[in-house]
Design an enzyme around this catalytic site. Structure first.
Site, PDB file in Angstrom:
ATOM      1  N   CYS A 157     -64.537  13.583 -14.239  1.00 52.59           N
ATOM      2  CA  CYS A 157     -63.740  12.742 -15.176  1.00 52.59           C
ATOM      3  C   CYS A 157     -63.676  11.782 -16.169  1.00 52.59           C
ATOM      4  O   CYS A 157     -63.231  11.220 -16.935  1.00 52.59           O
ATOM      5  CB  CYS A 157     -62.566  12.241 -13.963  1.00 52.59           C
ATOM      6  SG  CYS A 157     -62.069  13.483 -12.904  1.00 52.59           S
ATOM      7  N   HIS A 195     -58.602   7.549 -18.065  1.00 49.33           N
ATOM      8  CA  HIS A 195     -58.590   8.811 -17.619  1.00 49.33           C
ATOM      9  C   HIS A 195     -57.235   8.781 -16.814  1.00 49.33           C
ATOM     10  O   HIS A 195     -56.706   7.998 -15.973  1.00 49.33           O
ATOM     11  CB  HIS A 195     -59.839   8.815 -16.508  1.00 49.33           C
ATOM     12  CG  HIS A 195     -59.520  10.257 -15.840  1.00 49.33           C
ATOM     13  ND1 HIS A 195     -59.158  11.546 -16.031  1.00 49.33           N
ATOM     14  CD2 HIS A 195     -59.607  10.166 -14.201  1.00 49.33           C
ATOM     15  CE1 HIS A 195     -58.970  12.202 -14.982  1.00 49.33           C
ATOM     16  NE2 HIS A 195     -59.251  11.390 -13.892  1.00 49.33           N
ATOM     17  N   ASN A 254     -53.775  15.850 -14.045  1.00 48.18           N
ATOM     18  CA  ASN A 254     -55.045  15.275 -14.126  1.00 48.18           C
ATOM     19  C   ASN A 254     -56.078  16.468 -14.282  1.00 48.18           C
ATOM     20  O   ASN A 254     -56.309  17.384 -13.790  1.00 48.18           O
ATOM     21  CB  ASN A 254     -55.614  14.871 -12.586  1.00 48.18           C
ATOM     22  CG  ASN A 254     -56.866  14.066 -12.679  1.00 48.18           C
ATOM     23  OD1 ASN A 254     -57.525  14.609 -13.306  1.00 48.18           O
ATOM     24  ND2 ASN A 254     -57.356  13.597 -11.823  1.00 48.18           N
TER      25      ASN A 254
END
Length: 327
Positions: free
Chosen positions: A125, A249, A283
């Site tokens: 990520c 993120h 996500n």
């Protein structure tokens, strides 16, 4: 004795900047109510824990490379740059079905980039921030003139649909940025690192399914990531009050809000815009930061000339942050 020959170095650029952004998501929207038909969960339970309202899932036949091609093409169009001008393609990702062949060479060929340097980068990520740091340094060193960085993931391929804690979070998509030369710095130094002693907090269970210790990752991210973002600002010679847009993120809305709160406690403005794309995109790992910024530019919540502070964090554990100016 013959003198040793002196090698030449490529002339580098004074600085680098982002020339354009692009993103792509699959068409299929999956709501929390949709997931509640498949597992023991509810819309309110998901909103309370991670802040997600809906996300995008790809079709079974989709591949990560498809998303990367679309996002990269959109970034080139946004920059007004032809594919023939690109000489390097970097694809941060952690969900290619096989490590060989890489995604980058395939993506470059399909976009029409002729014979570029092409490689994948896996910092999970944190991948986009790692890739952006590498791209900026390549341009400044003279190793590349224009670098296409595309964070792309098909996380639904590696999510166990029966794992309620993780299946509600992850989604598919890609986000891209084109990096080129600039007379003045448009991308600050990267502040990056890792915490390898915590590697077991996020891993591939049974070498097939992504798994994370949610509470442990939450505690780590809400205590350790804001200081990394501040390090990036210091390296760029900026103050928290200079930041117009915070783009963490998109891991969990509570984590995003915690980072913003800590930065405001250090002097960031109350009117600093905070990316919350996780609400409608989920996500998407290495794609989440560029995708969020592309969506914000289109919505008008972020504009050309804004100073962005981006910070990525994830498996490894790996993290990276940098400041840059929106094109």
């Amino acid at each position: 004795m013959t003198a040793r020959p002196v090698m030449n170095l490529a002339p580098g650029a004074p600085a680098a900047r982002i020339l354009g952004f692009g993103s792509h998501q699959p068409d299929r929207i999956v709501t929390n109510d949709d997931l509640s038909q498949l597992m023991d969960t509810s819309d309110q339970w998901i909103r309370d824990r991670v802040g997600i309202i809906e996300r995008r899932f790809g079709e079974k036949e989709d591949v990560l490379v498809d998303y990367a091609v679309a996002a990269g093409t959109n970034a080139l169009a946004d920059a007004g740059v032809d594919a023939s001008e690109v000489d390097t393609v970097i694809v941060p990702n952690c969900t290619m079905p096989s490590p060989i062949p890489n995604a980058a060479a395939q993506v470059a060929a399909r976009i029409g980039v002729p014979n570029p340097g092409a490689f994948d980068l896996n910092a999970a990520c944190a991948g986009f921030c790692y890739g952006l740091g590498v791209a900026s340094d390549l341009v400044r060193a003279g190793s590349a003139k224009k670098v296409l960085v595309i964070g792309a993931e098909k996380l639904t391929d590696v999510v166990d649909p029966t794992d309620r804690a993780n299946a509600i979070i992850f989604a598919d998509g890609a986000g891209a940025a084109l990096v080129g030369a600039s007379d003045e710095p448009g991308i600050g130094p990267v502040a990056w690192g890792s915490a390898g002693e915590l590697v077991d907090l996020i891993y591939m269970r049974d070498h097939r399914w992504i798994y994370q210790e949610g509470q442990s990752v939450f505690r780590w991210a809400t205590t350790q990531i804001a200081p990394i973002a501040l390090q990036a600002l210091e390296a760029a010679g900026l103050q928290p009050s200079d930041v117009d847009v915070l783009a963490p993120h998109q891991a969990n809305l509570r984590i995003v809000e915690s980072i913003a709160k800590k930065l405001r406690a250090k002097g960031a403005r109350e009117d600093m815009v905070v990316a919350d794309d996780i609400k409608y995109s989920g996500n998407t790992s290495s794609a989440s930061i560029p995708m969020a910024l592309d969506h914000m530019r289109k919505a008008g919540t972020a504009k050309s000339g804004d100073v962005v502070l981006a910070v990525g964090f994830g498996a490894g554990l790996s993290y990276a942050a940098q400041a840059f100016v929106l094109p």
